[in-house]
Design an enzyme around this catalytic site. Structure first.
Site, PDB file in Angstrom:
ATOM      1  N   GLU A 219      35.138  36.728  76.708  1.00 35.11           N
ATOM      2  CA  GLU A 219      35.319  37.416  77.992  1.00 35.11           C
ATOM      3  C   GLU A 219      35.276  38.905  77.675  1.00 35.11           C
ATOM      4  O   GLU A 219      36.268  39.478  77.221  1.00 35.11           O
ATOM      5  CB  GLU A 219      36.678  37.032  78.605  1.00 35.11           C
ATOM      6  N   CYS A 253      38.595  45.088  83.575  1.00 37.19           N
ATOM      7  CA  CYS A 253      37.250  44.766  83.072  1.00 37.19           C
ATOM      8  C   CYS A 253      36.235  44.671  84.210  1.00 37.19           C
ATOM      9  O   CYS A 253      35.064  44.952  84.012  1.00 37.19           O
ATOM     10  CB  CYS A 253      37.280  43.469  82.285  1.00 37.19           C
TER      11      CYS A 253
HETATM   12  P1  NAD Z   1      39.599  45.073  71.904  1.00 37.43           P
HETATM   13  O1  NAD Z   1      38.342  44.346  71.681  1.00 37.43           O
HETATM   14  O2  NAD Z   1      39.824  46.346  71.178  1.00 37.43           O
HETATM   15  O3  NAD Z   1      40.860  44.148  71.508  1.00 37.43           O
HETATM   16  C1  NAD Z   1      41.040  42.855  72.044  1.00 37.43           C
HETATM   17  C2  NAD Z   1      41.868  42.023  71.076  1.00 37.43           C
HETATM   18  O4  NAD Z   1      41.175  41.899  69.845  1.00 37.43           O
HETATM   19  C3  NAD Z   1      43.243  42.603  70.728  1.00 37.43           C
HETATM   20  O5  NAD Z   1      44.166  41.560  70.649  1.00 37.43           O
HETATM   21  C4  NAD Z   1      43.016  43.243  69.370  1.00 37.43           C
HETATM   22  O6  NAD Z   1      44.176  43.266  68.569  1.00 37.43           O
HETATM   23  C5  NAD Z   1      41.975  42.337  68.762  1.00 37.43           C
HETATM   24  N1  NAD Z   1      41.094  43.037  67.819  1.00 37.43           N
HETATM   25  C6  NAD Z   1      40.833  44.369  67.743  1.00 37.43           C
HETATM   26  N2  NAD Z   1      39.939  44.625  66.757  1.00 37.43           N
HETATM   27  C7  NAD Z   1      39.640  43.420  66.203  1.00 37.43           C
HETATM   28  C8  NAD Z   1      38.771  43.022  65.154  1.00 37.43           C
HETATM   29  N3  NAD Z   1      38.043  43.906  64.481  1.00 37.43           N
HETATM   30  N4  NAD Z   1      38.680  41.720  64.863  1.00 37.43           N
HETATM   31  C9  NAD Z   1      39.403  40.806  65.552  1.00 37.43           C
HETATM   32  N5  NAD Z   1      40.246  41.134  66.538  1.00 37.43           N
HETATM   33  C10 NAD Z   1      40.368  42.415  66.874  1.00 37.43           C
HETATM   34  O7  NAD Z   1      39.732  45.255  73.476  1.00 37.43           O
HETATM   35  P2  NAD Z   1      40.869  45.998  74.293  1.00 37.43           P
HETATM   36  O8  NAD Z   1      40.749  47.458  74.090  1.00 37.43           O
HETATM   37  O9  NAD Z   1      42.185  45.366  74.042  1.00 37.43           O
HETATM   38  O10 NAD Z   1      40.451  45.614  75.800  1.00 37.43           O
HETATM   39  C11 NAD Z   1      39.527  46.343  76.520  1.00 37.43           C
HETATM   40  C12 NAD Z   1      38.204  45.653  76.588  1.00 37.43           C
HETATM   41  O11 NAD Z   1      38.372  44.316  77.007  1.00 37.43           O
HETATM   42  C13 NAD Z   1      37.275  46.263  77.608  1.00 37.43           C
HETATM   43  O12 NAD Z   1      35.967  46.298  77.103  1.00 37.43           O
HETATM   44  C14 NAD Z   1      37.362  45.311  78.792  1.00 37.43           C
HETATM   45  O13 NAD Z   1      36.254  45.345  79.635  1.00 37.43           O
HETATM   46  C15 NAD Z   1      37.510  44.026  78.089  1.00 37.43           C
HETATM   47  N6  NAD Z   1      38.162  43.042  78.954  1.00 37.43           N
HETATM   48  C16 NAD Z   1      37.444  41.983  79.401  1.00 37.43           C
HETATM   49  C17 NAD Z   1      38.039  41.077  80.260  1.00 37.43           C
HETATM   50  C18 NAD Z   1      37.305  39.892  80.787  1.00 37.43           C
HETATM   51  O14 NAD Z   1      37.962  39.023  81.335  1.00 37.43           O
HETATM   52  N7  NAD Z   1      35.989  39.794  80.655  1.00 37.43           N
HETATM   53  C19 NAD Z   1      39.358  41.256  80.652  1.00 37.43           C
HETATM   54  C20 NAD Z   1      40.041  42.358  80.159  1.00 37.43           C
HETATM   55  C21 NAD Z   1      39.435  43.242  79.309  1.00 37.43           C
END
Ligand code: NAD
Length: 465
Positions: A219, A253
């Protein structure tokens, strides 16, 4: 009370998963009665922790109680109630048709859980995006490990305590931490991975999943356009777009990322939007205690840097100390400016104009497939044209964001905005493997498939066409 799991070492995570696999293998998570009991338990524990969850959301994001209920807690209750009413039906094996070539047999599809699911959540809706997938995992009969975001640490700790109180770790566990812990978890042979977050991390998750060929739901995010055509109800469009862009301070998002408006109605639409912004948040939103804050200074600085990418039409104030940014609308933005390249994820709305509808559709299609697409128009014909020519995860005609809050519509992305979907029945399906089984008769045995069968080829040509 169950043991609270707060694991950071790889060996700890490994034994957690081993424990979950053994628990799953015992078969205890599979009966309907067990799943129903756990969903009710989840509902009850959220109720018990409602105040703590609320306070934690306020602490981490300054989210108002109403927004926390509407976009986090209330959504979880709705999903649980929706699932409880229908789960028995969803779990039943489904009869499938049988073609003439399989005469004598019967076919069924058996829904079965995968095993242990890893749920990695982001910070922007830190309760909803951890618990809503968990509801699907439980409903489908899986065990689960939830990894909340480190950027909302107060919510993460409450989720750890809450789920730790309700469930034994061999069934449901919370592992707190950031990228490092997440990467360690991704090295393990989970049976399903449900990731919500950025496109960049999503790609890494998929790469890790390939090691064990673990199925994934991604997602993700990206830039979701909103188009306002000249025949739209402008007052309503302004109100709905302003609400969608400022909900959670734009850290959604599916927030409209940028606006494409027909040049004839730009001034009128933006005038309405300015009025609405004031009506929603008053003269001094940045000073308002209940105005949602940007999650951290890095994101605050990133957002403020976009303000130089165009001409500010209204808004533009911010306070680094409280990390509040006013709803800001800007024009004179170049399509290759940073604000038009990155996902904004804040209350800043760049505006571009168009003359020709086909031109604006081409603009959207020249970019990665968006998670959401919004069109405001009074024309059914235009609506049909747009829906037939743009590929996107989901969206609305004459609204924004609201499509995500119904359990009747699967929610997910396509292409760069992700793969797979959830909410309502789609959550159950996501965490379920559909096992196809044909039950063959032993009363007779058609010869046609065997070597040297008389008239075999002739019959096959009749049946298989
Ligand atoms: P992110 O990708 O930085 O982090 C998401 C999760 O992944 C966190 O739990 C984080 O600890 C973990 N993570 C971070 N780096 C990682 C790595 N290298 N390997 C594995 N795990 C890792 O995202 P964010 O900043 O928390 O959220 C914002 C993003 O999420 C935006 O792009 C937004 O559009 C998207 N988002 C999508 C939805 C959806 O339903 N499609 C919903 C909410 C947010």
């Amino acid at each position: 009370m169950a043991m609270v799991v707060d694991l950071h070492s790889s060996s700890g995570m490994d034994s957690l998963l081993t424990g979950q696999k053994a628990y799953f293998a015992s078969g205890i998570t599979k009966p309907l009665s067990f799943r129903v009991e756990q969903l009710k338990k989840l509902h009850a524990i959220i109720k018990k922790y409602e105040k703590k969850l609320n306070d934690a959301c306020y602490e981490d994001l300054h989210k108002s109680e109403k927004d926390t209920y509407m976009t986090e807690i209330g959504i979880c209750y709705m999903e649980i109630s929706f699932t409880l009413k229908r789960l028995g039906k969803w779990m039943k094996p489904r009869k499938a048709k049988t073609p003439m070539t399989h005469f004598g047999s019967k076919s069924y599809i058996y829904p079965e859980p995968y095993g242990s699911a890893l749920i990695i959540a982001p910070w922007n809706y830190p309760i909803n995006l951890a618990i809503a997938p968990l509801i699907g995992a439980i409903a489908a009969g899986n065990c689960a490990v939830v990894k909340p975001s480190e950027l909302t640490p107060t919510v993460s700790a409450v989720l750890r305590d809450m789920l730790g109180e309700a469930f034994a770790p061999e069934y449901i566990a919370v592992v707190e931490g950031g990228a490092e812990e997440s990467k360690e978890l991704l090295k393990l042979p989970f049976d399903y991975i449900f990731f919500t977050g950025s496109v960049q991390v999503g790609k890494q998750v998929m790469e890790s999943a390939s090691r064990y060929l673990t199925p994934v739901t991604l997602e993700l995010g990206g830039k979701s356009p909103v188009i306002v055509h000249k025949d739209a109800n402008l007052r309503l469009a302004a109100k709905r777009i302003a609400w969608a862009k400022t909900l959670n301070a734009g850290q959604t998002c599916v927030a409209p990322d940028y606006l494409l408006v027909h040049e004839d109605v730009k001034d009128q639409l933006l005038e309405e939007m300015k009025k609405v912004g004031k009506a929603f948040y008053g003269e001094d939103p940045v000073g308002d205690e209940d105005y949602t804050r940007i999650v951290n200074e890095r994101h605050f600085d990133r957002l403020v840097s976009y303000l130089k990418d165009g001409r500010i039409l209204f808004g533009g104030s911010s306070d680094r100390e409280t990390r509040a940014i006013e709803f800001t609308v800007m024009d004179n933005v170049e399509p290759d400016a940073p604000v038009m390249q990155d996902e904004i994820f804040g209350p800043i709305l760049p505006v571009l104009t168009y003359k020709d509808f086909a031109e604006t559709i081409a603009f959207v299609n020249a970019r990665p497939k968006p998670l959401s697409f919004y069109l405001f128009t009074g024309s059914k014909e235009l609506e049909a044209r747009a829906l037939a020519s743009v590929s996107f995860g989901g969206g609305c005609v004459n609204d924004a964001i609201f499509h995500l809050a119904t359990p009747y519509l699967p929610f997910g992305g396509v292409g760069n905005s992700g793969m797979g979907a959830y909410h309502g029945k789609a959550s159950f399906d996501t965490f379920t493997h559909s096992k196809s089984v044909m039950h063959q008769t032993t009363r007779f045995d058609l010869k046609v498939r065997y070597p040297h069968g008389k008239r075999g080829l002739r019959l096959l040509k009749k049946l298989m066409k």
